[in-house]
Design an enzyme around this catalytic site. Structure first.
Site, PDB file in Angstrom:
ATOM      1  N   LYS A 179       0.871  -1.186   0.000  1.00 57.14           N
ATOM      2  CA  LYS A 179       0.000   0.000   0.000  1.00 57.14           C
ATOM      3  C   LYS A 179       0.897   1.221   0.000  1.00 57.14           C
ATOM      4  CE  LYS A 179      -4.435   1.042   0.172  1.00 57.14           C
ATOM      5  NZ  LYS A 179      -5.590   0.310  -0.349  1.00 57.14           N
ATOM      6  N   ASP A 196      -6.937   4.253  -4.749  1.00 56.86           N
ATOM      7  CA  ASP A 196      -7.622   4.126  -3.448  1.00 56.86           C
ATOM      8  C   ASP A 196      -8.229   5.512  -3.227  1.00 56.86           C
ATOM      9  OD1 ASP A 196      -7.903   2.242  -0.943  1.00 56.86           O
ATOM     10  OD2 ASP A 196      -7.321   4.159  -0.083  1.00 56.86           O
TER      11      ASP A 196
END
Ligand code: NDP
Length: 450
Positions: free
Chosen positions: A123, A163
């Site tokens: 991430k 995201d």
């Protein structure tokens, strides 16, 4: 397994509450599995899986439209590559810090394993806030961000996606800069546009997959979406396509939100109203309040500073889909939902429900699905985008949708079967954590101490 391992992990990363929350949740579910498998214990798999393989932080300088030089911080957490290249989104939001990205990267390990595709966990992102910035400012920022990130990613190494705050526009600028730096047209990012390596259904995949998962949950009780009122939070990518699929299945979304407040439409959000939301958020980049200005059947509630609960979750409905951000459903919200007869809560966002609220929902008889299972459709379809890029061939909309539908059905069934096998009958969270953990742990055992 002794609690010492967990204590060591938490002490090594003080001041990281979101990361602690995510690690503790998994630990409590896999503790017994580790006891039963001496090699997991002897090889200290849990402590190793909780420590990122690599963390990169870097300076991101950029010039705004007034000529001022701004500085943000960029990150990539390369958490685990035991079963495939690091894979996970980039988040651009002022709340981004290492704790948030480590929790997201940790969750991503298990989510990616559950999809059945060969993807490790990662991430990244930045504390940059795209809200209120011009296209030119967003482009200059993303180009500066990629100038550094490009040194650490690759289509067989680490494949980021979108995201919060990173949608089609940002992926386009990021991809363009990577291509320029490396002089190579490869699928180094997913969520790309259709004409340049993207997959059909990727934009829809997280929201669609969430509702496919909920359809399976309802089916275990002999129920369908038809006529069910649904609470949805957020109004971005995940929320929009979750609403689209709810409507397609005869359900009725009644709420949507952003970080300023939420709307409640007592007549329901239909396909035409949803188009208004999509245009408002994706093209005009406006605020959800404008929905209530346009539709008289809707009321707008601004976020109240210091409020201990979110009134969105106290509206009467049968299903709830938090699709905005972490820890947006607390115990008070959970109690309101139980009192109102909510029968199902499936997470579109990552970790939107606090641990205490999860326990309360489960004890209160609400079917609860954790994001690492129910929102895995996004990364699964990113995995399908990677396969199409590797092979240089592209599937039809129907093909990808069918694959997504099957993946969500498989994840649902895996969660239930695994939960039953390990004494957590009907507990989707335990099933997801244990199944994801075993898959990655076995690979780590096979690959040696790395
Ligand atoms: P978007 O940026 O498209 O939308 C995010 C939405 O949530 C916006 O409505 C935003 O409002 C709201 N929001 C963001 N932060 C907060 C906050 N702190 N408080 C209240 N509202 C907030 O993001 P996505 O839809 O892509 O992501 C939503 C969630 O889904 C995240 O948790 C993400 O990690 C998760 N997720 C996303 C996937 C994907 O494929 N995109 C895959 C799997 C999970 P505002 O405009 O005011 O910021």
């Amino acid at each position: 397994m002794s609690r010492e391992v967990l204590d060591r992990i938490l002490q090594r990363s003080p001041h990281e509450p979101e990361f602690h929350q995510a690690v503790e949740e998994v630990y409590l579910n896999v503790e017994k599995v580790i006891e039963q498998n001496p090699q997991y214990k002897n090889l200290n798999i849990f402590e190793r899986i909780s420590e990122p393989e690599r963390i990169i932080t870097f300076r991101v300088p950029w010039m705004d439209d007034q000529g001022n030089i701004n500085v943000n911080r960029g990150y990539r957490v390369q958490m685990n590559s035991a079963i495939g290249p690091y894979k996970g989104g980039l988040r651009f939001h002022p709340t981004v810090n290492l704790s948030v990205l480590k929790f997201l990267a940790f969750e991503q390990i298990f989510k990616n394993a559950l999809t059945g595709l060969p993807m490790g966990g990662g991430k990244g992102g930045s504390d940059f806030d795209p809200k209120g910035k011009s296209d030119a400012e967003v482009m200059r920022f993303t180009q500066s961000f990629m100038q550094e990130l490009a040194k650490h990613i690759g289509h067989r190494t680490d494949v980021p996606a979108g995201d919060i705050g990173v949608g089609g526009r940002e992926i386009g600028y990021l991809f363009g800069m990577y291509k320029k730096i490396n002089n190579e047209f490869v699928g180094v990012l997913t969520g790309k546009g259709l004409g340049w390596g993207g997959s059909l259904i990727r934009p829809e995949a997280t929201g669609y997959g969430l509702i496919y998962f909920a359809i399976e949950m309802l089916a275990t009780k002999g129920q369908k979406f038809e006529g069910k009122r649904c609470l949805v939070s957020g109004s971005g990518n995940v929320a929009q396509f979750a609403m689209e699929k709810i409507i397609a299945n005869g359900g009725i979304p009644v709420t949507a939100s952003d970080s300023s407040g939420f709307i409640y439409d007592k007549d329901g959000i239909d396909a035409e109203k949803l188009e208004f939301i999509k245009e408002l958020k994706e093209v005009k980049r406006g605020r959800i309040k404008e929905y209530a200005d346009k539709y008289p059947s809707a009321e707008y509630h601004a976020v109240e500073k210091g409020a201990t609960s979110n009134p969105l979750w106290s509206i009467k409905a049968e299903c709830a889909f938090p699709c905005a951000t972490q820890n947006e459903v607390n115990v008070e919200d959970a109690q309101h939902m139980i009192d109102n007869g909510v029968m199902l809560l499936a997470e579109g966002a990552n970790m939107p429900t606090t641990p205490e609220a999860i326990t309360m929902l489960q004890k209160g008889g609400v079917m609860y699905a954790p994001g690492k299972a129910s929102n895995a459709g996004g990364v699964a379809t990113s995995g399908l985008e990677m396969v199409q890029n590797y092979n240089g061939l592209y599937w039809t909309r129907e093909d990808v949708d069918e694959k997504l539908r099957n993946i969500m059905r498989n994840i649902h069934d895996t969660c239930l079967k695994t939960a039953a096998k390990y004494g957590f009958e009907g507990d989707y969270m335990a099933g997801a954590n244990i199944a994801g953990f075993i898959k990655v742990a076995d690979a780590m055992v096979a690959e040696g101490i790395l």
